[in-house]
Write a protein that holds these residues in place. Structure first.
Motif, mmCIF file in Angstrom:
data_model
loop_
_atom_site.group_PDB
_atom_site.id
_atom_site.type_symbol
_atom_site.label_atom_id
_atom_site.label_comp_id
_atom_site.label_asym_id
_atom_site.label_seq_id
_atom_site.Cartn_x
_atom_site.Cartn_y
_atom_site.Cartn_z
ATOM 1 N N LEU A 146 -3.550 -24.808 3.519
ATOM 2 C CA LEU A 146 -4.613 -24.171 2.499
ATOM 3 C C LEU A 146 -4.557 -24.656 1.121
ATOM 4 O O LEU A 146 -3.150 -24.800 0.622
ATOM 5 N N ASP A 147 -5.627 -24.650 0.431
ATOM 6 C CA ASP A 147 -5.328 -24.989 -1.113
ATOM 7 C C ASP A 147 -5.550 -23.436 -1.640
ATOM 8 O O ASP A 147 -6.492 -22.714 -1.814
ATOM 9 N N LEU A 148 -4.388 -23.037 -2.061
ATOM 10 C CA LEU A 148 -4.168 -21.497 -2.391
ATOM 11 C C LEU A 148 -4.680 -21.410 -3.787
ATOM 12 O O LEU A 148 -4.855 -20.113 -4.171
ATOM 13 N N SER A 149 -5.204 -22.347 -4.526
ATOM 14 C CA SER A 149 -5.900 -21.917 -5.726
ATOM 15 C C SER A 149 -7.435 -21.582 -5.566
ATOM 16 O O SER A 149 -8.010 -21.328 -6.373
ATOM 17 N N VAL A 150 -7.923 -21.909 -4.345
ATOM 18 C CA VAL A 150 -9.111 -21.453 -4.101
ATOM 19 C C VAL A 150 -9.167 -20.022 -3.721
ATOM 20 O O VAL A 150 -8.483 -19.522 -2.933
ATOM 21 N N PRO A 151 -9.995 -19.125 -4.282
ATOM 22 C CA PRO A 151 -10.182 -17.753 -3.793
ATOM 23 C C PRO A 151 -10.567 -17.861 -2.510
ATOM 24 O O PRO A 151 -11.641 -18.217 -2.168
ATOM 25 N N ASP A 152 -10.341 -16.725 -1.875
ATOM 26 C CA ASP A 152 -10.818 -16.311 -0.295
ATOM 27 C C ASP A 152 -10.658 -17.696 0.627
ATOM 28 O O ASP A 152 -11.559 -17.570 1.427
ATOM 29 N N ALA A 153 -9.578 -18.458 0.464
ATOM 30 C CA ALA A 153 -9.611 -19.856 1.420
ATOM 31 C C ALA A 153 -9.332 -19.204 2.734
ATOM 32 O O ALA A 153 -10.002 -19.745 3.886
ATOM 33 N N GLU A 154 -8.667 -18.105 2.960
ATOM 34 C CA GLU A 154 -8.557 -17.585 4.401
ATOM 35 C C GLU A 154 -9.867 -17.081 4.977
ATOM 36 O O GLU A 154 -10.045 -17.439 6.255
ATOM 37 N N GLU A 155 -10.692 -16.619 4.026
ATOM 38 C CA GLU A 155 -11.863 -16.046 4.563
ATOM 39 C C GLU A 155 -12.757 -17.283 4.878
ATOM 40 O O GLU A 155 -13.453 -17.238 5.943
ATOM 41 N N TYR A 156 -12.885 -18.198 3.930
ATOM 42 C CA TYR A 156 -13.444 -19.536 4.523
ATOM 43 C C TYR A 156 -13.158 -20.086 5.962
ATOM 44 O O TYR A 156 -14.013 -20.408 6.823
ATOM 45 N N VAL A 157 -11.655 -19.989 6.134
ATOM 46 C CA VAL A 157 -11.221 -20.621 7.246
ATOM 47 C C VAL A 157 -11.579 -19.822 8.522
ATOM 48 O O VAL A 157 -11.960 -20.105 9.681
ATOM 49 N N ARG A 158 -11.410 -18.426 8.428
ATOM 50 C CA ARG A 158 -12.011 -17.304 9.502
ATOM 51 C C ARG A 158 -13.457 -17.599 9.842
ATOM 52 O O ARG A 158 -13.869 -17.416 10.807
ATOM 53 N N ASN A 159 -14.350 -17.868 8.734
ATOM 54 C CA ASN A 159 -15.753 -17.942 8.986
ATOM 55 C C ASN A 159 -15.865 -19.260 9.921
ATOM 56 O O ASN A 159 -16.816 -19.219 10.967
ATOM 57 N N THR A 160 -15.313 -20.292 9.508
ATOM 58 C CA THR A 160 -15.530 -21.485 10.363
ATOM 59 C C THR A 160 -15.095 -21.491 11.763
ATOM 60 O O THR A 160 -15.666 -21.834 12.978
ATOM 61 N N ALA A 161 -13.865 -20.734 11.865
ATOM 62 C CA ALA A 161 -13.325 -20.302 13.362
ATOM 63 C C ALA A 161 -14.361 -19.531 13.967
ATOM 64 O O ALA A 161 -14.832 -19.809 15.198
ATOM 65 N N ALA A 162 -15.154 -18.442 13.545
ATOM 66 C CA ALA A 162 -16.219 -17.751 14.169
ATOM 67 C C ALA A 162 -17.452 -18.698 14.423
ATOM 68 O O ALA A 162 -17.974 -18.335 15.527
ATOM 69 N N ARG A 163 -17.469 -19.570 13.585
ATOM 70 C CA ARG A 163 -18.652 -20.453 13.922
ATOM 71 C C ARG A 163 -18.499 -21.614 15.161
ATOM 72 O O ARG A 163 -19.361 -21.697 15.965
ATOM 73 N N VAL A 164 -17.309 -22.269 15.222
ATOM 74 C CA VAL A 164 -17.115 -23.199 16.150
ATOM 75 C C VAL A 164 -16.643 -22.680 17.408
ATOM 76 O O VAL A 164 -17.000 -23.186 18.523
#
Length: 791
Positions: free
Chosen positions: A626-644
Motif C-alpha cells: 500500500l501507499d500509506l500516504s493515501v487515506p483509506d487505502a485499505e478500504e479501496y483494496v477491500r472494495n476492489t476485492a468485493a468487486r472482483v
C-alpha cells in the motif's frame, strides 16, 4: 433501658426482641434525624448504592457470557469438513461467508440462496432477502447512512430490505448483514459455500479450559470486586463522628454501651437497606443504558444483564449484614460516655503483628501452587480466591498502621502542613479508610499487569509475515483468476504494487501419487517476491532449492518427466488430473529469506509454461503493498476485492497473532477496571464531601479567627495527598509481591513492567487529584463564618 422504660439491671441480658428494637430505634433515628440525618443517610445510600450496582453487574456477568455464547452458537453454519456435498432439498440453504472490515471494525457478512420453501432462516431474520437485497443490523444501517461511509456503501451495493432482530446479533453495536445471491454453488468441504439444513452446531464440543486463563479470570474477578467491598464498608461509616456525639446524648438519658452500639448498627442498617434500593435503581438505569454503549468493540443488549436470583439474594443479605458487622467492630474503638465521646484522647497504638498475618496467610495458600503452569493440572480455585483475597485485605489492614506510624513522626512545617498533620494524627483511621479502595484497586491492577505482561508471549505467536513487505493479502475463491485480480488491484487507488500468485498440486501419478509437490504460478515480478531468480521471462520454470524440500521435488520433477497437475488424493473429491510434461529449461531458484510465502516448495512457473486448462485453476492469492500516504487505502483494496470476487477474504498482515481468549479476557479486565475506577472516584468524592461537611464548624471557626482560605485549602489537599501517597506505596509493594507469586504459579520468569507499574500508580493518583479538584468548590462554600450557626 428495659422494654418497659426502666433501666437494665447488672445481670439482665437483652434478648432477640430487645436487639431488634434497638436496631429499629437506630433506623428511626437515621430517617427522622432532621436535615443532618437525611444528608448523612443520603450519602450512605449513594455510596452503598454505587457498590451494590457494581456487585449486581458482576453477578450478571455469567448471564452475559452465556447469552453471547448461545447467540453465537445459534447462528453458526456448522463449519464441519465433509468430502461430500449434502443433496439439494426443499429445506436446504446455500450460505457463503462475506466478512469484511471497515477501518478497525469487523463486519459479519453472509450471502444466502434458499433452495426450497422450507429453507432455514438465520436467527433474527424474518424473510430471505432477494437478489440485490440485504437485511442489516441496526448499527450497520446507521453506519451506512452516515456521511463518511461512501466507500462502504460502494462495497455493499445492496438495497436494505429489513433489519436483523436482536436474536440474530451478539451485541447492540454489532455490524452484520445477510444478502441474497443467485451465484452460489456448493463446494466439497464447504470451505467457501455450504449447504445446510439448519443453523446452529449442537455437536460442538467445548474446548478444554486453559489453567492459566482460568487462574487469570479468578484473579480478575477478585481484584475487581475487592475495591467494591472496601468501598461499601467505608460508605456505611459515613457521618461517624456526628453519630457518636448523638449517641452520647442517648447515654445521658439512660442507654448503656451495648444499646448504643446496636442503635448505631441500626442507623447503618437503614443506610444499607436504602443503599440496596438505590443500587437496584442504579443497576436498572445502567442496564437500560448499556445498549447504547460500546467498550473496546464489545457491546451488549440490556436483556443480557439478568443477575442470578441466588447471587442477588446473596448480595441483598450480605450488604446489610456487613454494614451491621462493620459498625459494631468500629464502635469497639470508641467509648461513648454521657458527657461526650472519648475519641480525641490519644488512642492505643495499633498492633502490627496480626495485620502481617493476613498477607502471610495469603502467600501460604498460594505457595503450594507455584510452578504448576499450564501442564500440571488446574489450579485450586478456592485457594486462589482465598490467597488473593487475603493479600488484598492485608492492604486494608496494613494501611491504617502505616498512616498512623508515619504521621506520628511528622511535625514542623508551614501552617497548612501543620493543620493537615495534626488532623491526621487525631483521625488517621478515617484518612486510611478513604484511600483503602484506591489502594486495593492499584495493588490488584499492578499484580494483573505483571501477570498479563509475563504470560502474553505464551498466547502470542509469530505469523512469519513481514508487514514491511506487504500490508494486505487477498485470498480468492476461484471466481476469477489471480492474474485478472492482480491487474485490478494494481489499478486500485492507494496500491503501490500487487503480486498475484496461484497454487496447484502436481504428482507423479494420476491418483494417489507417490510423490507430490506444489506449483506456484505467477508472472516474473510476482515470482521474484518469493525467490531469487537468475533471470526470468514468460515460459520459464524454476525448482526451489531449500533444505528438506528442494531435493524431494527434484526426485520426480525432472526436465521431460511426465506428471499430472491437480492429481486425485481422495476419490470422493475428483481432481482435474491434467497431464503435464516438465519443460526442458528447468532451473534452480533460491527462496528469499523474506519471501511472501515462506512455506512454499516445489516449482515456480510462469503462466505460459502450463497447459491452458490449468491457468484458471488453483488457489489464488494477491499480495498488496500500500501507499500509506493515501487515506483509506485499505478500504479501496477491500472494495476492489468485493468487486472482483464477492467471496474473497481481504485481511491485513501483522507480525504476531494473539489468542482470542487472552485478548477477550484482557478486554474484559479493561472494561471492568474502568467501571471500578469510576466507582472509586465517585466514592472518594462522596467521602471527601462527607468529611468536609463534618468539619464545617471547625473550618468556619478558623476562617472567623482570620485563617486564610488558601491555607485551609492547602491543608485539605495535604490531608488527602499524604494518605494517598502512603497507600499507593503500600499498594505497589503488595501488588509487586502478588504479581511475582502469580508469575511463579504460571511457571513464568518473574519480571516487573516498571512503566506499567508507574502508569497504574499515576492513574490512581490522577483519580485522587480529580476528586480533590472537584471538592474545592464545596470547600470554599463551607469556609464562611455563618457556618458557626447551629441548632
Amino acid at each position: 433501658m428495659n422494654p418497659r422504660g426502666g433501666r437494665l439491671t447488672a445481670g439482665e441480658r437483652p434478648g432477640a426482641r430487645r436487639r431488634s428494637r434497638d436496631l429499629a430505634m437506630g433506623a428511626r433515628f437515621a430517617v427522622t434525624g432532621g436535615r443532618e440525618g437525611w444528608v448523612r443517610l443520603l450519602l450512605t445510600a449513594v455510596g452503598v448504592g454505587l457498590g451494590v450496582a457494581l456487585l449486581l453487574l458482576t453477578t450478571a456477568l455469567p448471564s452475559v457470557l452465556n447469552a453471547r455464547h448461545q447467540r453465537e452458537d445459534a447462528r453458526q453454519e456448522g463449519h464441519v469438513f465433509s468430502t461430500t456435498v449434502p443433496p439439494k432439498a426443499d429445506d436446504t440453504l446455500l450460505i457463503a461467508s462475506a466478512d469484511t472490515s471497515w477501518h478497525s471494525a469487523e463486519i459479519r457478512g453472509r450471502l444466502l440462496k434458499p433452495e426450497g420453501p422450507r429453507a432455514p432462516l438465520p436467527p433474527g431474520v424474518g424473510r430471505f432477502p432477494g437478489s440485490g437485497e440485504m437485511v442489516v443490523s441496526p448499527a450497520l444501517r446507521d453506519l451506512l447512512g452516515s456521511d463518511g461511509a461512501k466507500l462502504l456503501r460502494e462495497r455493499l451495493p445492496y438495497r436494505i430490505a429489513g433489519t436483523i432482530g436482536e436474536s440474530g446479533l451478539i451485541g447492540s453495536h454489532e455490524l452484520a448483514y445477510y444478502a441474497g445471491s443467485r451465484d452460489l454453488a456448493p463446494e466439497p468441504g464447504g470451505t467457501r459455500v455450504q449447504r445446510l439444513h439448519a443453523f446452529g452446531n449442537p455437536d460442538q464440543q467445548p474446548e478444554r479450559s486453559d489453567p492459566v486463563l482460568v487462574l487469570m479470570t479468578l484473579v480478575v474477578f477478585v481484584t475487581l470486586l475487592m475495591p467494591v467491598a472496601v468501598f461499601i464498608a467505608t460508605a456505611v461509616r459515613f457521618g461517624g463522628e456526628r453519630r457518636d456525639r448523638r449517641l452520647a446524648a442517648l447515654r445521658l438519658v439512660g442507654a448503656d454501651s451495648r444499646m448504643t452500639r446496636r442503635i448505631a448498627a441500626g442507623e447503618a442498617l437503614a443506610g444499607a437497606l436504602l443503599g440496596l434500593v438505590a443500587g437496584a435503581l442504579f443497576f436498572l438505569a445502567g442496564r437500560q443504558a448499556v445498549g447504547s454503549v460500546e467498550v473496546m468493540d464489545v457491546s451488549l443488549f440490556p436483556s443480557y444483564l439478568n443477575p442470578s436470583p441466588v447471587l442477588v439474594a446473596v448480595v441483598a443479605v450480605t450488604v446489610p449484614a456487613s454494614a451491621v458487622l462493620v459498625t459494631l467492630l468500629a464502635m469497639r474503638r470508641v467509648v461513648v460516655e454521657p458527657l461526650g465521646v472519648v475519641r480525641t484522647a490519644r488512642p492505643a497504638r495499633r498492633r502490627l503483628w496480626w495485620r502481617l498475618l493476613l498477607p502471610v496467610a495469603g502467600l501460604a495458600l498460594l505457595y503450594p501452587m507455584t510452578g504448576k503452569g499450564r501442564t500440571h493440572g488446574d489450579f485450586n480455585q478456592y485457594l486462589v480466591v482465598a490467597g488473593v483475597l487475603l493479600l488484598l485485605v492485608g492492604v486494608t489492614a496494613l494501611l491504617p498502621w502505616v498512616v498512623e506510624a508515619v504521621v506520628a513522626r511528622l511535625g514542623a512545617g508551614a501552617l497548612s502542613w501543620q493543620l493537615a498533620v495534626r488532623r491526621l494524627q487525631l483521625s488517621s483511621g478515617t484518612a486510611a479508610r478513604m484511600v483503602n479502595g484506591i489502594a486495593v484497586a492499584v495493588a490488584g491492577a499492578i499484580a494483573l499487569q505483571m501477570l498479563f505482561a509475563g504470560v502474553e508471549s505464551q498466547y502470542t505467536e509469530d505469523t512469519g509475515r513481514d508487514p514491511q513487505r506487504a500490508q494486505m493479502e487477498i485470498d480468492l475463491s476461484g471466481r476469477t483468476t489471480a492474474a485478472v485480480a492482480g491487474r485490478a488491484f494494481a489499478r486500485t487507488e492507494g496500491v503501490r504494487a500487487a503480486a498475484a500468485l496461484s497454487t496447484v498440486g502436481v504428482g507423479d501419478r494420476r491418483d494417489n501419487p507417490g510423490h507430490s509437490a506444489s506449483v506456484t504460478v505467477g508472472d516474473c515480478a510476482s515470482l521474484r517476491e518469493l525467490a531469487r531468480l537468475p533471470s526470468c521471462r514468460e515460459g520459464d520454470t524454476f525448482v526451489l532449492d531449500r533444505p528438506g524440500t528442494g531435493r524431494a521435488a527434484r526426485t520426480f520433477l525432472r526436465p521431460g518427466s511426465h506428471d499430472f497437475l491437480d492429481p486425485t488424493f481422495d476419490k470422493s473429491l475428483p481432481g482435474r488430473e491434467i497431464p503435464w510434461t516438465v519443460p526442458a529449461g528447468l532451473r534452480t531458484a533460491a527462496l528469499r529469506p523474506d519471501s511472501l510465502q515462506p512455506g512454499i516448495d516445489g516449482l515456480l512457473v510462469t503462466p505460459s509454461a502450463l497447459p491452458a486448462a490449468t491457468r484458471t485453476d488453483g488457489h489464488g492469492q494477491v499480495f498488496v503493498r500500500l501507499d500509506l500516504s493515501v487515506p483509506d487505502a485499505e478500504e479501496y483494496v477491500r472494495n476492489t476485492a468485493a468487486r472482483v470476487d464477492p467471496l474473497a477474504s481481504a485481511w491485513q498482515w501483522a507480525a504476531t497473532r494473539q489468542s482470542g481468549q487472552f485478548a477477550s479476557l484482557r478486554t474484559g479486565l479493561f472494561a471492568g477496571a474502568a467501571c471500578v475506577l469510576a466507582l472509586i472516584g465517585a466514592s472518594l468524592l462522596v467521602s471527601q464531601l462527607e468529611q468536609l461537611r463534618e468539619r464545617r464548624t471547625l473550618l468556619s471557626a478558623l476562617v472567623a479567627f482570620g485563617t486564610r482560605r488558601r491555607t485551609l485549602g492547602l491543608s485539605v489537599l495535604w490531608q488527602t495527598a499524604l494518605p494517598i501517597a502512603l497507600g499507593l506505596l503500600l499498594a505497589s509493594a503488595v501488588g509487586l509481591v502478588l504479581g511475582a507469586v502469580l508469575l511463579r504459579m504460571t511457571a513464568t520468569p518473574v519480571s516487573v513492567d516498571w512503566p506499567g507499574v508507574l502508569s497504574l500508580t499515576g492513574v490512581g493518583a490522577a483519580v485522587v487529584l480529580a476528586v480533590t479538584l472537584l471538592s474545592l468548590p464545596p470547600l470554599l462554600r463551607l469556609m464562611r463564618p455563618d457556618g458557626l450557626r447551629t441548632e
